[in-house]
Design an enzyme around this catalytic site. Structure first.
Site, PDB file in Angstrom:
ATOM      1  N   LYS A 148       0.882  -1.173   0.000  1.00  0.00           N
ATOM      2  CA  LYS A 148       0.000   0.000   0.000  1.00  0.00           C
ATOM      3  C   LYS A 148       0.914   1.215   0.000  1.00  0.00           C
ATOM      4  O   LYS A 148       1.414   1.637   1.031  1.00  0.00           O
ATOM      5  CB  LYS A 148      -0.849  -0.059   1.265  1.00  0.00           C
ATOM      6  CG  LYS A 148      -2.091   0.799   1.273  1.00  0.00           C
ATOM      7  CD  LYS A 148      -1.915   2.206   0.822  1.00  0.00           C
ATOM      8  CE  LYS A 148      -2.188   3.211   1.892  1.00  0.00           C
ATOM      9  NZ  LYS A 148      -1.944   4.579   1.404  1.00  0.00           N
ATOM     10  N   GLY A 203       5.772   5.320   8.947  1.00  0.00           N
ATOM     11  CA  GLY A 203       4.851   6.458   8.875  1.00  0.00           C
ATOM     12  C   GLY A 203       4.691   7.111  10.225  1.00  0.00           C
ATOM     13  O   GLY A 203       5.611   7.087  11.058  1.00  0.00           O
ATOM     14  N   SER A 204       3.525   7.657  10.463  1.00  0.00           N
ATOM     15  CA  SER A 204       3.312   8.459  11.673  1.00  0.00           C
ATOM     16  C   SER A 204       2.979   7.604  12.891  1.00  0.00           C
ATOM     17  O   SER A 204       2.495   6.472  12.771  1.00  0.00           O
ATOM     18  CB  SER A 204       2.177   9.445  11.427  1.00  0.00           C
ATOM     19  OG  SER A 204       0.960   8.741  11.295  1.00  0.00           O
ATOM     20  N   THR A 242      -0.802   6.593  13.098  1.00  0.00           N
ATOM     21  CA  THR A 242      -1.150   5.402  12.316  1.00  0.00           C
ATOM     22  C   THR A 242      -0.533   4.152  12.946  1.00  0.00           C
ATOM     23  O   THR A 242      -1.179   3.100  13.006  1.00  0.00           O
ATOM     24  CB  THR A 242      -0.690   5.569  10.849  1.00  0.00           C
ATOM     25  OG1 THR A 242      -1.248   6.777  10.330  1.00  0.00           O
ATOM     26  CG2 THR A 242      -1.125   4.410   9.996  1.00  0.00           C
ATOM     27  N   GLY A 243       0.682   4.261  13.444  1.00  0.00           N
ATOM     28  CA  GLY A 243       1.339   3.115  14.091  1.00  0.00           C
ATOM     29  C   GLY A 243       0.489   2.560  15.226  1.00  0.00           C
ATOM     30  O   GLY A 243       0.315   1.340  15.362  1.00  0.00           O
ATOM     31  N   GLU A 246       8.152   1.673  11.999  1.00  0.00           N
ATOM     32  CA  GLU A 246       9.241   2.668  11.958  1.00  0.00           C
ATOM     33  C   GLU A 246       8.537   4.022  11.914  1.00  0.00           C
ATOM     34  O   GLU A 246       7.955   4.397  10.905  1.00  0.00           O
ATOM     35  CB  GLU A 246      10.132   2.427  10.746  1.00  0.00           C
ATOM     36  CG  GLU A 246      11.490   3.075  10.903  1.00  0.00           C
ATOM     37  CD  GLU A 246      11.529   4.464  10.322  1.00  0.00           C
ATOM     38  OE1 GLU A 246      11.287   5.424  11.100  1.00  0.00           O
ATOM     39  OE2 GLU A 246      11.769   4.607   9.114  1.00  0.00           O
ATOM     40  N   GLU A 266       8.110  16.107  16.264  1.00  0.00           N
ATOM     41  CA  GLU A 266       8.716  15.964  14.948  1.00  0.00           C
ATOM     42  C   GLU A 266       8.083  16.994  14.008  1.00  0.00           C
ATOM     43  O   GLU A 266       6.861  17.086  13.911  1.00  0.00           O
ATOM     44  CB  GLU A 266       8.466  14.555  14.423  1.00  0.00           C
ATOM     45  CG  GLU A 266       9.163  14.299  13.113  1.00  0.00           C
ATOM     46  CD  GLU A 266       8.978  12.876  12.619  1.00  0.00           C
ATOM     47  OE1 GLU A 266       7.842  12.387  12.654  1.00  0.00           O
ATOM     48  OE2 GLU A 266       9.973  12.265  12.199  1.00  0.00           O
TER      49      GLU A 266
HETATM   50  P1  ADP Z   1       2.145  10.859   7.076  1.00  0.00           P
HETATM   51  O1  ADP Z   1       1.366  11.788   7.961  1.00  0.00           O
HETATM   52  O2  ADP Z   1       3.601  11.071   7.126  1.00  0.00           O
HETATM   53  O3  ADP Z   1       1.598  10.746   5.687  1.00  0.00           O
HETATM   54  P2  ADP Z   1       0.767   8.465   7.799  1.00  0.00           P
HETATM   55  O4  ADP Z   1       1.005   7.555   8.944  1.00  0.00           O
HETATM   56  O5  ADP Z   1      -0.540   9.203   7.762  1.00  0.00           O
HETATM   57  O6  ADP Z   1       1.992   9.439   7.758  1.00  0.00           O
HETATM   58  O7  ADP Z   1       0.898   7.698   6.422  1.00  0.00           O
HETATM   59  C1  ADP Z   1       1.779   6.626   6.184  1.00  0.00           C
HETATM   60  C2  ADP Z   1       1.041   5.543   5.427  1.00  0.00           C
HETATM   61  O8  ADP Z   1       0.004   5.012   6.261  1.00  0.00           O
HETATM   62  C3  ADP Z   1       0.353   6.027   4.151  1.00  0.00           C
HETATM   63  O9  ADP Z   1       0.489   5.019   3.170  1.00  0.00           O
HETATM   64  C4  ADP Z   1      -1.084   6.190   4.595  1.00  0.00           C
HETATM   65  O10 ADP Z   1      -2.010   6.104   3.547  1.00  0.00           O
HETATM   66  C5  ADP Z   1      -1.237   5.041   5.557  1.00  0.00           C
HETATM   67  N1  ADP Z   1      -2.326   5.204   6.528  1.00  0.00           N
HETATM   68  C6  ADP Z   1      -2.908   6.353   6.956  1.00  0.00           C
HETATM   69  N2  ADP Z   1      -3.866   6.084   7.883  1.00  0.00           N
HETATM   70  C7  ADP Z   1      -3.894   4.738   8.051  1.00  0.00           C
HETATM   71  C8  ADP Z   1      -4.653   3.843   8.874  1.00  0.00           C
HETATM   72  N3  ADP Z   1      -5.564   4.256   9.728  1.00  0.00           N
HETATM   73  N4  ADP Z   1      -4.371   2.523   8.793  1.00  0.00           N
HETATM   74  C9  ADP Z   1      -3.408   2.072   7.950  1.00  0.00           C
HETATM   75  N5  ADP Z   1      -2.692   2.855   7.144  1.00  0.00           N
HETATM   76  C10 ADP Z   1      -2.919   4.174   7.172  1.00  0.00           C
END
Ligand code: ADP
Length: 498
Positions: free
Chosen positions: A189, A241-242, A245-246, A264, A398
């Protein structure tokens, strides 16, 4: 044609219509919805991509599972898997220039970094893991004359890889390399902000002979990642990612099938410059180059500069001078060091953080807010904020943008305490010619990646990941294999012969 002319010629070409890659075919979302891929260079729409949802994830996971069950990929002789993965790396290398231009256009990464880091390290990583395929041995233990015990390393099954936008090809390869070489089927994804290079890499994987169900790509927003993380037939989620979301991914795992999760997340890395640094000019150069590379949109960016009192004024003077020489503008222009940040809303969030720090008494030693680039893009220049309180929001959160906080310290013990005083633990650096200082720092800094006197870049040979709220699990190196495989004991008893 010189390099700049080549880059410009490639960037003139329209970007082909985008598709997801499901079951080896270019696929639309089942709903038919599409979303725009916008270039942060000037806000233009590069192309459209399928805006997939849970139902598309269901199809991809079913195909991934079937491929795994048939052992189409996991059961292929290791030498053959190696051949195909190495071939994949070669096909990417053959298109490196086009892919680097595409990455610059899609997410604003300066071309030199797109070519020399994102694409180059992606190629190296895939080749490195591919070459491992026929070098991973299982273990055997002779317990006594009658029992032979075997320890197999078995793939998990279906892996979901949820990717960020800041270095999509390299970070994607960090996950795909070890997940594939251990025999898993992977559903990727990519970030909705930067999917184009991964889509092309996926097509090249098919061309290299990676089976259609072993590597699929489902495009779309967070909803797609959420569906993967909640899916009962996905065995592992590997994520960059963030933190928000983690956390959601861990809940989703707990609420579904307890799939493995590797995270990460962010960082707030400290860069400690001691008065006895071997080369202060080099330290200043690296502090600036590393901090502002990719416009500061690097999770390991050394965003807190800790300078020993005594050299503080001189050192800050040097970095300000160096930062002022960085050129901002179109990332496809080789003369520019910085491009745009990823989006207008991200730019606004960064500016708000600068303003808040300024209002609370920190000094805006270099202000990048007026930087300009092509119309319609999201430009922000290097910004250096001094006299930052280590407990303040700017030093704790951050920013993920070109904003460096400067903090002074007296003794190395104080520097380590400040460095460790955040909820993150991803990277840290120290500059000192004194081995006692170096080893003391290396043992006390709570960070997964520590660079001394310049250290090294993101090499595949070394593991990458963080402590504390920077997440857990490691990308890269042999250690990453542990995430995508598990151990199976087989104890074989045979009759004792006289
Ligand atoms: P950033 O704010 O740096 O974009 P995110 O954590 O939002 O960081 O995004 C990193 C990845 O996680 C992207 O591919 C995003 O589409 C995906 N993502 C965002 N929200 C969710 C979620 N609730 N569950 C799984 N994946 C997600």
């Amino acid at each position: 044609m010189d390099k700049q002319a080549q880059i410009s010629a490639i960037a003139e070409r329209p970007v082909a219509r985008g598709f997801a890659l499901i079951g080896g075919r270019r696929a639309e979302a089942l709903s038919g919805r599409r979303r725009a891929a916008v270039s942060p260079i000037d806000g233009t729409v590069l192309t459209e991509l399928p805006d997939c949802a849970a139902e598309d994830v269901d199809s991809a996971v079913a195909i991934a599972r079937a491929t795994f069950e048939k052992r189409e990929w996991a059961g292929m002789p290791p030498k053959e898997r190696k051949r195909r993965m190495v071939r994949w790396a070669e096909l990417i290398a053959a298109e490196a220039l086009e892919l680097a231009v595409l990455e610059s256009r899609d997410m604003g990464m300066p071309f030199a970094m797109a070519e020399g880091l994102d694409i180059a390290f992606a190629i190296d990583t895939i080749r490195w893991y591919g070459e491992l395929a026929d070098k991973i041995y299982d273990e055997m233990i002779s317990l006594d004359d009658t029992v032979t015990a075997l320890i197999f390393r078995a793939p998990l099954g279906v892996v979901g890889a949820i990717l960020p936008w800041n270095a999509p090809a390299m970070i994607g390869a960090w996950k795909l390399g070890p997940a594939l070489v251990t025999g898993n089927s992977v559903v990727v994804k990519p970030s909705e902000e930067a999917s184009l290079v991964m889509l092309r890499m996926g097509e090249l994987a098919l061309e290299a002979g990676i089976p259609a169900g072993a590597l699929q790509i489902v495009t779309g927003a967070g909803e797609v990642g959420k569906a993967l993380s909640e899916h009962r037939d996905v065995d592992c989620i590997t994520f960059t990612g963030s933190g928000v979301t983690g956390r959601a991914l861990m809940h989703a795992s707990a609420n579904s099938n307890l799939k493995r999760v590797s995270l990460e997340l962010g960082g707030k890395s400290a860069n400690i410059v001691m008065a006895d640094a071997p080369d202060l000019d080099m330290a200043a150069d690296v502090a600036v180059r590393f901090m502002f590379s990719n416009q500061g949109q690097v999770c390991e960016a050394p965003s807190r500069l800790l300078v020993q009192r005594g050299i503080e004024d001189e050192f800050v003077g040097r970095i300000v001078e160096k930062a002022k020489t960085l050129r901002i503008g179109n990332p496809l222009d080789l003369a520019n060091d910085l491009g745009p940040v990823i989006s207008g809303s991200h730019r606004q969030a960064i500016v708000s953080k600068i303003e808040r720090a300024h209002a609370s008494g920190a000094a805006l030693t270099l202000d990048g807010r007026n930087a300009e680039g092509p119309a319609g893009g999201y430009y922000l220049g290097p910004t250096i904020v001094s006299r930052v309180d280590p407990a303040s929001a700017l030093a704790q959160e951050e920013v993920f943008g070109p904003v460096l906080s400067v903090i002074a310290f007296d003794r190395i013990e104080d520097a380590i305490a400040i460095a460790n005083q955040t909820r993150y633990g991803l990277g840290a650096s120290i500059w000192s010619a004194n081995l006692d200082n170096v080893f003391y720092a290396a043992s006390r800094l709570v960070a997964g990646n520590i660079n001394v006197n310049g250290g090294t870049g993101p090499v595949v040979e070394m593991p990458f990941g963080g402590f504390k709220e920077s997440g857990f699990g490691r990308d890269r190196s042999m250690h990453a294999l542990d995430l995508y495989s598990d151990l199976k004991n087989v104890a074989i008893r045979r009759s004792a012969r006289p």
